[in-house]
Design a protein around this motif. Structure first.
Motif, PDB file in Angstrom:
ATOM      1  N   THR A 109       0.899  -1.046  -0.002  1.00 47.41           N
ATOM      2  CA  THR A 109      -0.024   0.045  -0.060  1.00 47.41           C
ATOM      3  C   THR A 109       0.807   1.103  -0.138  1.00 47.41           C
ATOM      4  O   THR A 109       1.813   1.426   0.960  1.00 47.41           O
ATOM      5  CB  THR A 109      -0.946   0.154   1.274  1.00 47.41           C
ATOM      6  N   VAL A 110       0.981   2.043  -0.951  1.00 45.44           N
ATOM      7  CA  VAL A 110       1.627   3.210  -1.185  1.00 45.44           C
ATOM      8  C   VAL A 110       0.964   4.371  -0.167  1.00 45.44           C
ATOM      9  O   VAL A 110      -0.163   4.768  -0.430  1.00 45.44           O
ATOM     10  CB  VAL A 110       1.660   3.733  -2.632  1.00 45.44           C
ATOM     11  N   VAL A 111       1.700   4.768   0.760  1.00 43.44           N
ATOM     12  CA  VAL A 111       1.234   5.854   1.722  1.00 43.44           C
ATOM     13  C   VAL A 111       1.544   7.119   1.297  1.00 43.44           C
ATOM     14  O   VAL A 111       0.923   8.110   1.333  1.00 43.44           O
ATOM     15  CB  VAL A 111       1.757   5.638   3.065  1.00 43.44           C
ATOM     16  N   ALA A 112       2.820   7.277   0.804  1.00 45.07           N
ATOM     17  CA  ALA A 112       3.233   8.481   0.540  1.00 45.07           C
ATOM     18  C   ALA A 112       4.457   8.145  -0.788  1.00 45.07           C
ATOM     19  O   ALA A 112       4.709   6.892  -0.920  1.00 45.07           O
ATOM     20  CB  ALA A 112       4.056   9.184   1.662  1.00 45.07           C
ATOM     21  N   ASP A 113       5.349   9.320  -1.210  1.00 49.56           N
ATOM     22  CA  ASP A 113       6.322   8.973  -2.359  1.00 49.56           C
ATOM     23  C   ASP A 113       7.318   8.034  -1.563  1.00 49.56           C
ATOM     24  O   ASP A 113       7.873   7.223  -2.512  1.00 49.56           O
ATOM     25  CB  ASP A 113       6.761  10.285  -2.811  1.00 49.56           C
ATOM     26  N   ARG A 114       7.622   8.292  -0.326  1.00 48.18           N
ATOM     27  CA  ARG A 114       8.751   7.591   0.152  1.00 48.18           C
ATOM     28  C   ARG A 114       8.347   6.527   1.117  1.00 48.18           C
ATOM     29  O   ARG A 114       9.199   6.003   2.015  1.00 48.18           O
ATOM     30  CB  ARG A 114       9.795   8.675   0.798  1.00 48.18           C
ATOM     31  N   TYR A 115       7.160   6.244   1.107  1.00 43.76           N
ATOM     32  CA  TYR A 115       6.463   5.463   2.345  1.00 43.76           C
ATOM     33  C   TYR A 115       5.695   4.365   1.918  1.00 43.76           C
ATOM     34  O   TYR A 115       4.637   4.840   1.333  1.00 43.76           O
ATOM     35  CB  TYR A 115       6.024   6.249   3.353  1.00 43.76           C
ATOM     36  N   GLU A 116       5.984   3.013   2.223  1.00 45.88           N
ATOM     37  CA  GLU A 116       4.911   1.957   1.886  1.00 45.88           C
ATOM     38  C   GLU A 116       4.840   1.023   3.093  1.00 45.88           C
ATOM     39  O   GLU A 116       5.733   1.205   3.787  1.00 45.88           O
ATOM     40  CB  GLU A 116       5.568   1.358   0.524  1.00 45.88           C
ATOM     41  N   VAL A 184       4.234   2.467  13.838  1.00 47.14           N
ATOM     42  CA  VAL A 184       3.829   1.514  13.157  1.00 47.14           C
ATOM     43  C   VAL A 184       2.590   0.900  13.274  1.00 47.14           C
ATOM     44  O   VAL A 184       1.758   0.632  12.520  1.00 47.14           O
ATOM     45  CB  VAL A 184       5.128   0.387  13.161  1.00 47.14           C
ATOM     46  N   ARG A 185       2.225   0.638  14.497  1.00 49.25           N
ATOM     47  CA  ARG A 185       0.917  -0.153  15.123  1.00 49.25           C
ATOM     48  C   ARG A 185      -0.307   0.937  15.055  1.00 49.25           C
ATOM     49  O   ARG A 185      -1.147   0.619  15.076  1.00 49.25           O
ATOM     50  CB  ARG A 185       1.217  -0.656  16.393  1.00 49.25           C
ATOM     51  N   THR A 191       3.252   9.890  10.090  1.00 52.79           N
ATOM     52  CA  THR A 191       3.847   8.683  10.909  1.00 52.79           C
ATOM     53  C   THR A 191       5.208   8.340   9.752  1.00 52.79           C
ATOM     54  O   THR A 191       6.030   7.916  10.313  1.00 52.79           O
ATOM     55  CB  THR A 191       3.050   7.481  10.698  1.00 52.79           C
ATOM     56  N   ASP A 192       4.861   8.629   8.512  1.00 51.75           N
ATOM     57  CA  ASP A 192       6.057   8.192   7.631  1.00 51.75           C
ATOM     58  C   ASP A 192       7.415   9.139   8.017  1.00 51.75           C
ATOM     59  O   ASP A 192       8.512   8.726   8.009  1.00 51.75           O
ATOM     60  CB  ASP A 192       5.748   8.531   6.213  1.00 51.75           C
ATOM     61  N   ARG A 197      12.579   9.583  10.762  1.00 47.69           N
ATOM     62  CA  ARG A 197      13.556  10.379  11.875  1.00 47.69           C
ATOM     63  C   ARG A 197      14.019   9.375  12.690  1.00 47.69           C
ATOM     64  O   ARG A 197      15.185   9.633  13.435  1.00 47.69           O
ATOM     65  CB  ARG A 197      12.908  11.539  12.426  1.00 47.69           C
ATOM     66  N   LEU A 198      13.300   8.772  13.557  1.00 44.48           N
ATOM     67  CA  LEU A 198      13.612   7.926  14.557  1.00 44.48           C
ATOM     68  C   LEU A 198      14.714   6.930  13.951  1.00 44.48           C
ATOM     69  O   LEU A 198      15.541   6.290  14.675  1.00 44.48           O
ATOM     70  CB  LEU A 198      12.296   6.979  14.967  1.00 44.48           C
ATOM     71  N   ALA A 199      14.529   6.046  12.779  1.00 45.57           N
ATOM     72  CA  ALA A 199      15.181   5.244  12.153  1.00 45.57           C
ATOM     73  C   ALA A 199      16.506   5.982  11.991  1.00 45.57           C
ATOM     74  O   ALA A 199      17.668   5.257  12.236  1.00 45.57           O
ATOM     75  CB  ALA A 199      14.866   4.537  10.837  1.00 45.57           C
ATOM     76  N   ASP A 200      16.579   7.202  11.565  1.00 50.77           N
ATOM     77  CA  ASP A 200      18.002   7.842  11.506  1.00 50.77           C
ATOM     78  C   ASP A 200      18.586   7.918  12.608  1.00 50.77           C
ATOM     79  O   ASP A 200      19.968   7.620  12.575  1.00 50.77           O
ATOM     80  CB  ASP A 200      17.431   9.542  11.308  1.00 50.77           C
TER      81      ASP A 200
END
Length: 337
Positions: A109-116, A184-185, A191-192, A197-200
């Motif tokens: 599911t494509v949520v945004a250009d950079r987030y699925e 995520v939940r 959210t994306d 940023r947190l993954a960064d």
């Protein structure tokens, strides 16, 4: 990420030196190419394509997973994070023998250009993953990534110390993983962005831990630690357009030209001016209508193959891949090139 550097004294020198890792880690500000969250149930697996010049990562929030990179197997548990710094193609599965589906064939599911959001429902044991591929625009980061091993694993994001409590970074790292898990939940607007940023933060932590643990005798990392050569590398990185000469570089190192040239070549593995030309090349390749052949001539190479080998040694990717990755902002754009 802050650009402020901690100033520390250099043993045996009469001047302060910046924290050698402050600028390197500051340069790890990431231009997100792609980020996804996945909900899978066994049997499941994904075949990740090779993405030269792109760092890929997988953070397992719950369940189990196996990452196989260049013949090595890495079993993951909840909270484990794996980095693939060189963009090598690899497999991630629920169990090592699970079949793997090509990335673009996975239900999404494509949520945004950079987030699925990805899904594979095998009916068995569930797992939740945050995966991503990130690129960098700073040529200095390419040198760092080229210095890293094929896989960096961080099983200590939720690690406990010997007494059963949080390790030196355990408390806040657990909080970061918990925050990603919550996003995520319970997806909300933004959210994306929050997840990326947190993954960064987690990625910078993993690289920092590796830098603290490794003490190579030669190479770019060793030069950055060197009290004479470190300031030179930072100066070249800070002012890439300055017309550097052997004399001006030696002045930064506070060494004679001959002593500096010998020390630099022995540590870094190439002459100082060749190093400077490599930074110029990375910048020039990102200019509109640049060609590898023209840039090779501009920085003083007589042959494209020689320039190609030197660029890969320095930045960890080919000149063509570096140039092509410049304007790309989505994983689809990277793969199309």
């Amino acid at each position: 990420m802050s650009d402020v550097a901690t100033v520390l004294p250099v043993p045996g020198a009469g001047r302060p030196q910046e924290d050698p890792w402050a600028e390197v880690l500051g340069g790890l500000e990431m231009d997100a190419v792609f980020c996804s969250t996945g909900r899978f149930s066994e049997p499941w697996g994904i075949e990740m394509p090779a993405l030269p010049g792109v760092l890929m990562f997988h953070l397992l929030l719950d369940g189990r997973a196996v990452v196989e990179v260049e013949g090595g197997r890495h079993d993951l548990g909840p909270g484990d994070l794996v980095l693939v710094p060189h963009g090598a193609g690899h497999r991630i599965t629920g169990a090592g023998d699970d079949p793997a589906t090509g990335l673009w064939d996975v239900d999404r599911t494509v949520v945004a250009d950079r987030y699925e959001r990805l899904r594979i429902d095998g009916g068995g044991r569930p797992a939740t993953l945050v995966c991503g591929a990130v690129g960098f625009t700073d040529p200095g980061v390419g040198r760092l990534l080229a210095s890293l091993p094929a896989v960096l694993r961080a099983p200590d994001a939720v690690e406990s110390d010997e007494d059963g409590g949080a390790g030196p970074d355990g408390g806040w790292l657990r909080a970061v993983v918990a925050a990603i898990d919550h996003e995520v939940r319970h997806p909300r607007p933004g959210t994306d962005v929050v997840t990326a940023r947190l993954a960064d933060v987690l990625l910078v932590h993993v690289v920092r831990r590796w830098l603290e643990a490794e003490e190579p005798a030669s190479g770019w990392i060793a030069a950055l630690r060197d009290p004479a050569l470190g300031p030179v590398l930072r100066a070249v990185h800070a002012e890439p357009r300055r017309p550097w000469t052997l004399a001006s570089l030696a002045a930064v190192a506070r060494l004679s030209r001959s002593a500096f040239a010998e020390r630099f070549a022995c540590t870094v593995g190439e002459p100082p001016m060749t190093y400077v030309a490599g930074d110029d090349a990375a910048r020039l390749l990102r200019e509109p209508d640049a060609s590898v052949e023209r840039v090779a001539r501009q920085v003083g190479y007589d042959s494209v193959p020689g320039f190609h080998r030197a660029f890969v040694r320095r930045h960890g990717v080919t000149p063509g891949a570096w140039r092509a990755a410049g304007p790309a902002r989505t994983l689809a754009e990277v793969l199309e090139r």
